[in-house]
Design a protein around this motif. Structure first.
Motif, PDB file in Angstrom:
ATOM      1  N   MET A 102      -3.094  -4.280  -1.102  1.00 29.74           N
ATOM      2  CA  MET A 102      -4.420  -3.805  -1.267  1.00 29.74           C
ATOM      3  C   MET A 102      -5.437  -5.000  -0.574  1.00 29.74           C
ATOM      4  SD  MET A 102      -5.590  -1.400  -4.493  1.00 29.74           S
ATOM      5  CE  MET A 102      -6.309  -2.452  -5.569  1.00 29.74           C
TER       6      MET A 102
ATOM      7  N   GLY B   4      -5.942   1.985   1.717  1.00 34.39           N
ATOM      8  CA  GLY B   4      -4.327   2.086   1.191  1.00 34.39           C
ATOM      9  C   GLY B   4      -4.203   3.809   1.639  1.00 34.39           C
ATOM     10  N   THR B   5      -2.548   4.077   1.264  1.00 36.54           N
ATOM     11  CA  THR B   5      -2.360   5.455   1.695  1.00 36.54           C
ATOM     12  C   THR B   5      -2.232   6.328  -0.116  1.00 36.54           C
ATOM     13  OG1 THR B   5      -0.920   5.177   3.472  1.00 36.54           O
ATOM     14  CG2 THR B   5      -0.373   6.725   1.956  1.00 36.54           C
ATOM     15  N   TRP B   6      -3.254   7.033   0.321  1.00 39.64           N
ATOM     16  CA  TRP B   6      -2.956   8.510  -1.136  1.00 39.64           C
ATOM     17  C   TRP B   6      -2.401  10.270  -1.272  1.00 39.64           C
ATOM     18  CZ3 TRP B   6      -6.503   5.895  -5.063  1.00 39.64           C
ATOM     19  CH2 TRP B   6      -6.904   5.109  -4.862  1.00 39.64           C
TER      20      TRP B   6
ATOM     21  N   HIS C 245      -2.477  13.965   2.695  1.00 37.89           N
ATOM     22  CA  HIS C 245      -2.377  12.407   2.515  1.00 37.89           C
ATOM     23  C   HIS C 245      -3.781  12.192   3.540  1.00 37.89           C
ATOM     24  CE1 HIS C 245       2.011  12.641   2.434  1.00 37.89           C
ATOM     25  NE2 HIS C 245       1.739  11.345   1.619  1.00 37.89           N
TER      26      HIS C 245
ATOM     27  N   ILE D  19     -12.870   6.520  -8.738  1.00 35.79           N
ATOM     28  CA  ILE D  19     -11.113   5.993  -8.289  1.00 35.79           C
ATOM     29  C   ILE D  19     -11.155   4.828  -9.744  1.00 35.79           C
ATOM     30  CG2 ILE D  19     -10.123   4.272  -7.271  1.00 35.79           C
ATOM     31  CD1 ILE D  19     -12.171   4.225  -4.597  1.00 35.79           C
TER      32      ILE D  19
ATOM     33  N   ASN E 205      -5.462   3.938  -9.887  1.00 38.41           N
ATOM     34  CA  ASN E 205      -4.354   4.370  -9.223  1.00 38.41           C
ATOM     35  C   ASN E 205      -4.799   5.979  -8.804  1.00 38.41           C
ATOM     36  OD1 ASN E 205      -4.337   2.193  -7.984  1.00 38.41           O
ATOM     37  ND2 ASN E 205      -2.610   1.672  -9.010  1.00 38.41           N
ATOM     38  N   ARG E 206      -6.119   6.271  -8.728  1.00 38.72           N
ATOM     39  CA  ARG E 206      -6.452   7.802  -8.585  1.00 38.72           C
ATOM     40  C   ARG E 206      -7.865   8.089  -8.336  1.00 38.72           C
ATOM     41  NH1 ARG E 206      -1.929  11.510 -10.694  1.00 38.72           N
ATOM     42  NH2 ARG E 206      -3.483  13.527 -11.163  1.00 38.72           N
ATOM     43  N   LEU E 207      -7.980   8.746  -7.017  1.00 37.22           N
ATOM     44  CA  LEU E 207      -8.980   8.688  -6.242  1.00 37.22           C
ATOM     45  C   LEU E 207      -9.524  10.271  -6.721  1.00 37.22           C
ATOM     46  CD1 LEU E 207     -11.080   7.929  -4.130  1.00 37.22           C
ATOM     47  CD2 LEU E 207     -10.282   8.685  -2.562  1.00 37.22           C
TER      48      LEU E 207
ATOM     49  N   TRP F  61      -6.369  13.162  -5.658  1.00 38.10           N
ATOM     50  CA  TRP F  61      -5.697  11.626  -4.892  1.00 38.10           C
ATOM     51  C   TRP F  61      -4.292  10.759  -6.022  1.00 38.10           C
ATOM     52  CZ3 TRP F  61      -5.070  13.689   0.244  1.00 38.10           C
ATOM     53  CH2 TRP F  61      -6.328  14.862   0.484  1.00 38.10           C
ATOM     54  N   GLN F  62      -3.270  10.082  -5.841  1.00 35.98           N
ATOM     55  CA  GLN F  62      -2.525   9.297  -6.305  1.00 35.98           C
ATOM     56  C   GLN F  62      -2.132   8.111  -4.782  1.00 35.98           C
ATOM     57  OE1 GLN F  62      -1.902   8.981  -9.818  1.00 35.98           O
ATOM     58  NE2 GLN F  62      -0.986   6.982  -9.195  1.00 35.98           N
ATOM     59  N   ARG F  63      -2.750   6.832  -5.512  1.00 35.92           N
ATOM     60  CA  ARG F  63      -2.322   6.037  -4.389  1.00 35.92           C
ATOM     61  C   ARG F  63      -0.682   5.422  -4.656  1.00 35.92           C
ATOM     62  NH1 ARG F  63      -5.475   1.603  -2.719  1.00 35.92           N
ATOM     63  NH2 ARG F  63      -6.626   1.939  -4.755  1.00 35.92           N
TER      64      ARG F  63
END
Length: 168
Positions: A1, A9-11, A37, A144, A147-149, A164-166
């Motif tokens: 990250m 990153g990817t969520w 995603h 944020i 690890n959640r957006l 969203w969860q990373r």
């Protein structure tokens, strides 16, 4: 990250809800059967996909797909043709168009550069399944933590919230 940008990153989609603000009624798009995603790159781009799970499969017969597209949207330079289509062929084309229509109504995708301004992330849309989004900016409030957006927006009487969860 990339520590310089907490978005990078990817969520994976954890939750998507839409609230009708006046009534407080909460709706879950795609009947709560959504997946998606969100990918933020370290060079400032975002790619978003949301889809309804378990959509009906669509035919992959290239000949039928090209024929249907030519009927719906013939190329400007194509010679005018009277296509002799029988009732069964028309039924097949209608079925094909219905399946693709339903499949596309269960899918959202876009990409483009993004920027962060205070408590808002702005997605500047370059490509999108929804044509009228191209060239626009989708602005979302964000939070944020752990690890959640969480992205949210208000449009008229409706408030969207996507969590969203990373994953990477």
């Amino acid at each position: 990250m990339n520590n310089a940008n907490p978005f990078t990153g990817t969520w994976a989609l954890a939750e998507w809800s839409v609230t009708h603000t006046p009534s407080g009624y909460v709706h879950y798009p795609f009947n709560g059967n959504a997946d998606g995603h969100l990918i933020y790159t370290d060079n400032g781009w975002v790619s978003a996909t949301l889809m309804e799970k378990d959509r009906k499969h669509v035919p992959q017969d290239r000949h039928r797909l090209v024929a249907a597209r030519m009927l719906l949207n013939p190329p400007k330079d194509a010679p005018k043709q009277d296509l002799d289509i029988d009732a069964q062929q028309q039924k097949d084309i209608d079925d094909l168009m219905e399946r693709f229509c339903l499949a596309s109504m269960g899918y959202i995708t876009y990409c483009g550069p993004f920027e962060v301004n205070n408590d808002e992330v702005q997605h500047h849309i370059k490509n999108s399944l929804v044509p009228q989004w191209v060239g626009t900016t989708l602005a979302r409030k964000f939070d944020i933590s752990d690890n959640r957006l969480t992205l949210s927006t208000n449009e008229g009487e409706f408030s969207d919230k996507l969590v969203w969860q990373r994953i990477a």
